[in-house]
Write an enzyme that holds these catalytic residues in place. Structure first.
Site, PDB file in Angstrom:
ATOM      1  N   GLY A  27       2.586  -9.365 -14.771  1.00  0.00           N
ATOM      2  CA  GLY A  27       2.523 -10.428 -13.768  1.00  0.00           C
ATOM      3  C   GLY A  27       3.267 -10.076 -12.499  1.00  0.00           C
ATOM      4  O   GLY A  27       3.596  -8.914 -12.258  1.00  0.00           O
TER       5      GLY A  27
ATOM      6  N   HIS B  12       0.479  -7.732  -7.390  1.00  0.00           N
ATOM      7  CA  HIS B  12       0.351  -7.274  -6.000  1.00  0.00           C
ATOM      8  C   HIS B  12      -0.966  -6.501  -5.891  1.00  0.00           C
ATOM      9  O   HIS B  12      -1.757  -6.461  -6.850  1.00  0.00           O
ATOM     10  CB  HIS B  12       1.563  -6.419  -5.605  1.00  0.00           C
ATOM     11  CG  HIS B  12       1.884  -5.347  -6.611  1.00  0.00           C
ATOM     12  ND1 HIS B  12       1.045  -4.285  -6.857  1.00  0.00           N
ATOM     13  CD2 HIS B  12       2.936  -5.195  -7.466  1.00  0.00           C
ATOM     14  CE1 HIS B  12       1.579  -3.513  -7.783  1.00  0.00           C
ATOM     15  NE2 HIS B  12       2.725  -4.044  -8.192  1.00  0.00           N
TER      16      HIS B  12
ATOM     17  N   GLY C 232      -1.619  -3.450  -5.949  1.00  0.00           N
ATOM     18  CA  GLY C 232      -1.775  -2.361  -6.928  1.00  0.00           C
ATOM     19  C   GLY C 232      -2.507  -2.876  -8.158  1.00  0.00           C
ATOM     20  O   GLY C 232      -3.481  -2.276  -8.628  1.00  0.00           O
ATOM     21  N   HIS C 233      -2.031  -4.016  -8.683  1.00  0.00           N
ATOM     22  CA  HIS C 233      -2.708  -4.631  -9.828  1.00  0.00           C
ATOM     23  C   HIS C 233      -4.151  -5.011  -9.447  1.00  0.00           C
ATOM     24  O   HIS C 233      -5.088  -4.801 -10.212  1.00  0.00           O
ATOM     25  CB  HIS C 233      -1.980  -5.905 -10.263  1.00  0.00           C
ATOM     26  CG  HIS C 233      -0.562  -5.707 -10.709  1.00  0.00           C
ATOM     27  ND1 HIS C 233       0.503  -6.132  -9.961  1.00  0.00           N
ATOM     28  CD2 HIS C 233      -0.038  -5.130 -11.815  1.00  0.00           C
ATOM     29  CE1 HIS C 233       1.622  -5.853 -10.598  1.00  0.00           C
ATOM     30  NE2 HIS C 233       1.329  -5.234 -11.719  1.00  0.00           N
TER      31      HIS C 233
ATOM     32  N   GLN D  34      -1.624   4.999 -12.060  1.00  0.00           N
ATOM     33  CA  GLN D  34      -0.913   6.290 -12.062  1.00  0.00           C
ATOM     34  C   GLN D  34       0.556   6.113 -11.672  1.00  0.00           C
ATOM     35  O   GLN D  34       1.393   6.955 -11.964  1.00  0.00           O
ATOM     36  CB  GLN D  34      -1.590   7.263 -11.098  1.00  0.00           C
ATOM     37  CG  GLN D  34      -1.040   8.679 -11.219  1.00  0.00           C
ATOM     38  CD  GLN D  34      -1.345   9.532 -10.020  1.00  0.00           C
ATOM     39  OE1 GLN D  34      -2.497   9.642  -9.628  1.00  0.00           O
ATOM     40  NE2 GLN D  34      -0.323  10.136  -9.418  1.00  0.00           N
TER      41      GLN D  34
ATOM     42  N   SER E 162       6.248  -4.664  -8.595  1.00  0.00           N
ATOM     43  CA  SER E 162       6.779  -6.035  -8.710  1.00  0.00           C
ATOM     44  C   SER E 162       8.280  -6.041  -8.437  1.00  0.00           C
ATOM     45  O   SER E 162       8.835  -7.048  -8.002  1.00  0.00           O
ATOM     46  CB  SER E 162       6.514  -6.591 -10.109  1.00  0.00           C
ATOM     47  OG  SER E 162       5.146  -6.467 -10.425  1.00  0.00           O
TER      48      SER E 162
END
Ligand code: AMP
Length: 295
Positions: free
Chosen positions: A38, A41, A43-44, A155, A197
């Site tokens: 959770g 951002h 990236g997720h 990665q 995060s």
């Protein structure tokens, strides 16, 4: 299962998750999953977007997994923002979110764990005892809950991706063994800092200093592209760049084989993982880059 204002369906139990997955499969859908802790951002979101290109059922899990945090680490203060997470997930194309409680994931406590050998002894594994045991254990349980065809990882956590590939290769549990593991590139801020995060912990000054990780990796990559073959020279370059920042404590800065995360000789391997871990104030940051040797 409850619909949310964002229309991403929330499943809070394994039973609800299984019901949704079985329904989707009976409609001929395939399942893509993105395990996260959770505080999402971009990236997720990039992982979710690729999953949504390949699968009609896209489930992200949000679970801050206590067993992968050490006793003096940041489990309690780890950022939690489920509301904004749901918005990011919907915008990126997720159809479902798995939001289990600790009790749901560990109904009888941590009665058994999964220990992966080979890639877990070095780097993060050396600095964070039991971290990868927690990761392997929770990822196996998440796969058993979400029953994915394909699971997406960043990665950014290179060693974690190797641990999960080893977990899948070694597993006799079909839910785990059948999962295809896909690793996607690290998404960075405009100044090169890898999104994380944990970046919210950084003071304004440390946030600025944190760009040194990316600069260290780029200067090492440039050296290798220019023909440098000495591992020690490349590592010294990274250490030299990182040590220019006063407040920063270096945990490691290494050039290693990208598959084994080791390099016993001074001769650089063909596919190199440049890996750095530092502490800036109370915040631990990691980053890496993969480089092919030009020779
Ligand atoms: P976390 O929530 O930190 O456990 O991360 C969940 C997944 O997102 C992991 O597979 C991470 O490697 C991935 N991830 C985290 N940060 C990034 C990033 N900056 N770019 C791409 N993937 C990321």
């Amino acid at each position: 299962m409850s619909p949310t204002p964002t229309s991403v369906v929330i499943c809070r139990t394994v039973a609800e998750m299984h019901q949704a997955v079985f329904q989707a499969r009976s409609n001929g859908h395939t399942i893509g999953c993105i395990p996260t802790m959770g505080s999402l951002h971009q990236g997720h979101a990039s992982l979710v977007r690729v999953a949504a290109e390949r699968h009609n059922f896209v489930v992200a899990s949000i679970f801050v997994n206590p067993t992968q945090f050490g006793p003096s680490e940041d489990f309690e203060r780890y950022p939690r923002n489920v509301k904004s997470d749901l918005v990011i997930l919907q915008q990126a194309g997720a159809t479902h979110v798995f939001l289990p409680s600790i009790q749901e994931m560990y109904p009888v406590g941590v009665a058994s764990t999964i220990h992966i050998t080979g890639v877990t002894e070095v780097l993060e594994g050396a600095s964070r005892p039991n971290h990868f045991e927690g990761v392997a254990t929770v990822v196996a349980r998440l796969f058993q809950a979400m029953l994915p065809d394909e699971a997406f990882f960043g990665q950014k956590d290179l060693q974690q991706t190797l641990v999960i590939k080893a977990l899948v290769a070694a597993s006799s549990d079909n839910a785990v063994a059948r999962t295809k593991i896909t690793v996607l590139p690290t998404v960075r801020e405009h100044d090169g800092l890898a999104m994380s995060s944990r970046n919210v912990y950084l003071s304004a000054e440390h946030r600025q200093q944190a760009t040194v990780l990316y600069r260290a990796l780029v200067s090492a990559r440039n050296m290798i592209s220019a023909g440098e073959t000495s591992r020690i020279a490349v590592e010294q370059e990274m250490l030299g760049t990182l040590s220019k920042v006063g407040d920063l404590t270096i945990d490691y800065a290494v050039a290693v084989d990208a598959d084994t995360l080791r390099c016993p000789t001074d001769d650089l391997p063909h596919t190199i993982a440049l890996c750095v871990a530092v502490r800036l104030g109370n915040t631990r940051l990691i980053d890496n880059m993969l480089v092919e040797h030009p020779r």
